[in-house]
Design a protein around this motif. Sequence first.
Motif, mmCIF file in Angstrom:
data_model
loop_
_atom_site.group_PDB
_atom_site.id
_atom_site.type_symbol
_atom_site.label_atom_id
_atom_site.label_comp_id
_atom_site.label_asym_id
_atom_site.label_seq_id
_atom_site.Cartn_x
_atom_site.Cartn_y
_atom_site.Cartn_z
ATOM 1 N N ARG A 98 0.831 -1.213 0.000
ATOM 2 C CA ARG A 98 0.000 0.000 0.000
ATOM 3 C C ARG A 98 0.864 1.261 0.000
ATOM 4 N N LYS A 99 1.928 1.231 0.795
ATOM 5 C CA LYS A 99 2.815 2.398 0.823
ATOM 6 C C LYS A 99 3.540 2.569 -0.502
ATOM 7 N N ALA A 100 3.936 1.445 -1.112
ATOM 8 C CA ALA A 100 4.627 1.509 -2.407
ATOM 9 C C ALA A 100 3.714 2.068 -3.490
ATOM 10 N N LEU A 101 2.411 1.833 -3.326
ATOM 11 C CA LEU A 101 1.442 2.334 -4.309
ATOM 12 C C LEU A 101 0.992 3.765 -4.007
ATOM 13 N N GLY A 102 1.568 4.363 -2.956
ATOM 14 C CA GLY A 102 1.275 5.770 -2.695
ATOM 15 C C GLY A 102 0.465 6.074 -1.448
ATOM 16 N N ALA A 103 0.145 5.061 -0.655
ATOM 17 C CA ALA A 103 -0.615 5.315 0.569
ATOM 18 C C ALA A 103 0.259 6.057 1.573
ATOM 19 N N SER A 104 -0.278 7.088 2.179
ATOM 20 C CA SER A 104 0.465 7.874 3.162
ATOM 21 C C SER A 104 0.398 7.206 4.539
ATOM 22 N N PRO A 105 1.294 7.575 5.454
ATOM 23 C CA PRO A 105 1.214 7.045 6.826
ATOM 24 C C PRO A 105 -0.152 7.298 7.469
ATOM 25 N N ALA A 106 -0.745 8.465 7.145
ATOM 26 C CA ALA A 106 -2.069 8.780 7.698
ATOM 27 C C ALA A 106 -3.118 7.788 7.199
ATOM 28 N N ASP A 107 -3.022 7.379 5.938
ATOM 29 C CA ASP A 107 -3.970 6.398 5.386
ATOM 30 C C ASP A 107 -3.830 5.055 6.096
ATOM 31 N N ILE A 108 -2.576 4.637 6.328
ATOM 32 C CA ILE A 108 -2.342 3.365 7.012
ATOM 33 C C ILE A 108 -2.844 3.430 8.447
ATOM 34 N N ARG A 109 -2.547 4.556 9.116
ATOM 35 C CA ARG A 109 -3.011 4.727 10.496
ATOM 36 C C ARG A 109 -4.531 4.669 10.563
ATOM 37 N N GLN A 110 -5.195 5.354 9.618
ATOM 38 C CA GLN A 110 -6.660 5.353 9.587
ATOM 39 C C GLN A 110 -7.212 3.957 9.363
ATOM 40 N N GLN A 111 -6.557 3.202 8.496
ATOM 41 C CA GLN A 111 -7.036 1.850 8.193
ATOM 42 C C GLN A 111 -7.074 0.987 9.440
ATOM 43 N N PHE A 112 -5.988 1.002 10.209
ATOM 44 C CA PHE A 112 -5.930 0.128 11.387
ATOM 45 C C PHE A 112 -6.734 0.685 12.562
ATOM 46 N N LEU A 113 -6.841 2.002 12.639
ATOM 47 C CA LEU A 113 -7.709 2.586 13.681
ATOM 48 C C LEU A 113 -9.166 2.215 13.437
ATOM 49 N N ILE A 114 -9.587 2.298 12.182
ATOM 50 C CA ILE A 114 -10.963 1.937 11.838
ATOM 51 C C ILE A 114 -11.201 0.462 12.118
ATOM 52 N N GLU A 115 -10.212 -0.359 11.833
ATOM 53 C CA GLU A 115 -10.353 -1.790 12.094
ATOM 54 C C GLU A 115 -10.495 -2.054 13.593
ATOM 55 N N SER A 116 -9.686 -1.375 14.395
ATOM 56 C CA SER A 116 -9.766 -1.525 15.850
ATOM 57 C C SER A 116 -11.097 -1.002 16.391
ATOM 58 N N ALA A 117 -11.506 0.174 15.882
ATOM 59 C CA ALA A 117 -12.779 0.754 16.335
ATOM 60 C C ALA A 117 -13.956 -0.098 15.889
#
Length: 395
Positions: free
Chosen positions: A306-325
Motif C-alpha cells: 500500500r505504501k509503495a502504491l502511494g498510501a500515506s502514513p495517515a492512510d495506514i493509520r486510519q485503516q488500522f484505527l478503523i479496524e480496531s474501532a
Amino acid sequence: MLEDFINAFKNFKSNKTRTFLSLLGVIIGVASVIVITSMGSSSTKQIENTFGSAGLDVVNVSAGFMSRRGASSSVVFDEAARTELFDNIADIKKIWYKNNLNVTMTYGETSSSVNCSAIESGYLEMYNLELEKGSFFTVTDNEEGTQKIILNHDTAENYFPDGDAVGKQVILVASKTTFTFEVIGVLKEQTTGMENGSAFIPRGFYAKKIKPNPAAANVMVQATSQDKAVSLATEIKSYYTEKTGSEYYVNVTSMQSMLEQMSEITSTMSIMLSAIAAISLLVGGIGIMNIMIVTVTERRQEIGIRKALGASPADIRQQFLIESASITLLGGIMGIIVGIAVSLAVEYVQSNALIISWNACLISFVFSVFVGIFFGLNPASRAAKLDPVIALSGE
C-alpha cells in the motif's frame, strides 16, 4: 473510509476465532454495565412502588426515646402542640393526630386481636386509600366520637367472607371495656403505601370513651407540597431540638427523604458496580491492542504494498484505527443486545417491571468505541511508521 470499514469486516470474517475473542471482553463489559444499571433503576422503582406516591408530602413525628422515658422536657402532642406547630413553622397544610391500640374484635364466632387506629377525619383520604364499599368518617364522626369503624380489605374478608360487612355490628374490647361499632366502610386491597392498619375508628371516640384528652402517639404533618416535605422535616426537628435542648425528644421522619436516600444509595451502588464492570472493557481493549499488534506484524507485506502504491502514513493509520474501532463498535452493539436480553430474563424471574437505562446503553457503547480507538492507536502508529522496503522484505 467506507472502504476501510468493508476491509475491516472482511478481515474479521477471515479470522473468526480471533475476532470472537477480541469481541468477548467488550461484549461482557457493555452487557454488565447495562444489566447493573437496569437492575438498579428497577430496584429504585420497586421501592417507590412499595411506598406509593401518597404520603410523600407527609412528615411523621413521634416521641423519641427520652420522651418515652419520662424526661422532664418530654414533648406532649396535645392540641396546644398542634397550635404551636402551625404558629411556628411555615409550609404546613394539615396536621393529623393518631393513636394505636390493640383490641379484640368479635363478630359471630370469629374473634381475634386486631391492630386498631384511632384517626381523624380526612386521614385515610390523605393517604389516597380508596373504599371498596361504604364511606369514610366525617368531621361529625370525629367531633361526636361516633361508634363507627372502617376495616381494611383483609380484616373484612376474614370476618365477613360473603362481602357484606357494611352495616354490620362488631364488638370491640378495649381497655377491658366492651363497645359495639357499626362497620361503615371497607378499604380496597392495598399493595402500596405506608398505612397498613387493620381497623380504624374515630379519634373523637378514643378521646371520649377510652382515654380522655389523650396525647397523640403519632403526628402526621402534611406539607403544602411534596417538594417541601424534606425541608419541613428539618424545620420540625430543629424546632423541637431548640425547644427541648436535645434532638432525642422527638423522632421526625419523612417518606420523601427516605426514598431519596434509598435512591441515592441504589444509584451509588449501581455506579460503583458499573465502574467495576467497565474494567472488563479496559481488559478487552488491552486484548484488542495485542491482537492488532499481531495483525500488523502478519500484514507487513500488505502495508508495504500500500505504501509503495502511494498510501500515506495517515492512510495506514486510519485503516488500522478503523479496524480496531470496528471491533469495539460491533462488540458494543452485541453487548447492548446481550445486556437487554439478560435484563429481561432477570426481571422476568423477579417479576419486576423492567427499566432499561438508555443513557447507560449510550455511554457504554461510546466508551467501548473509545476503548477501541485508544488501544488501537499504538498498533496503528506502528503500521504507519513501517518502512515500505523493510515491510516488503519479508513476512
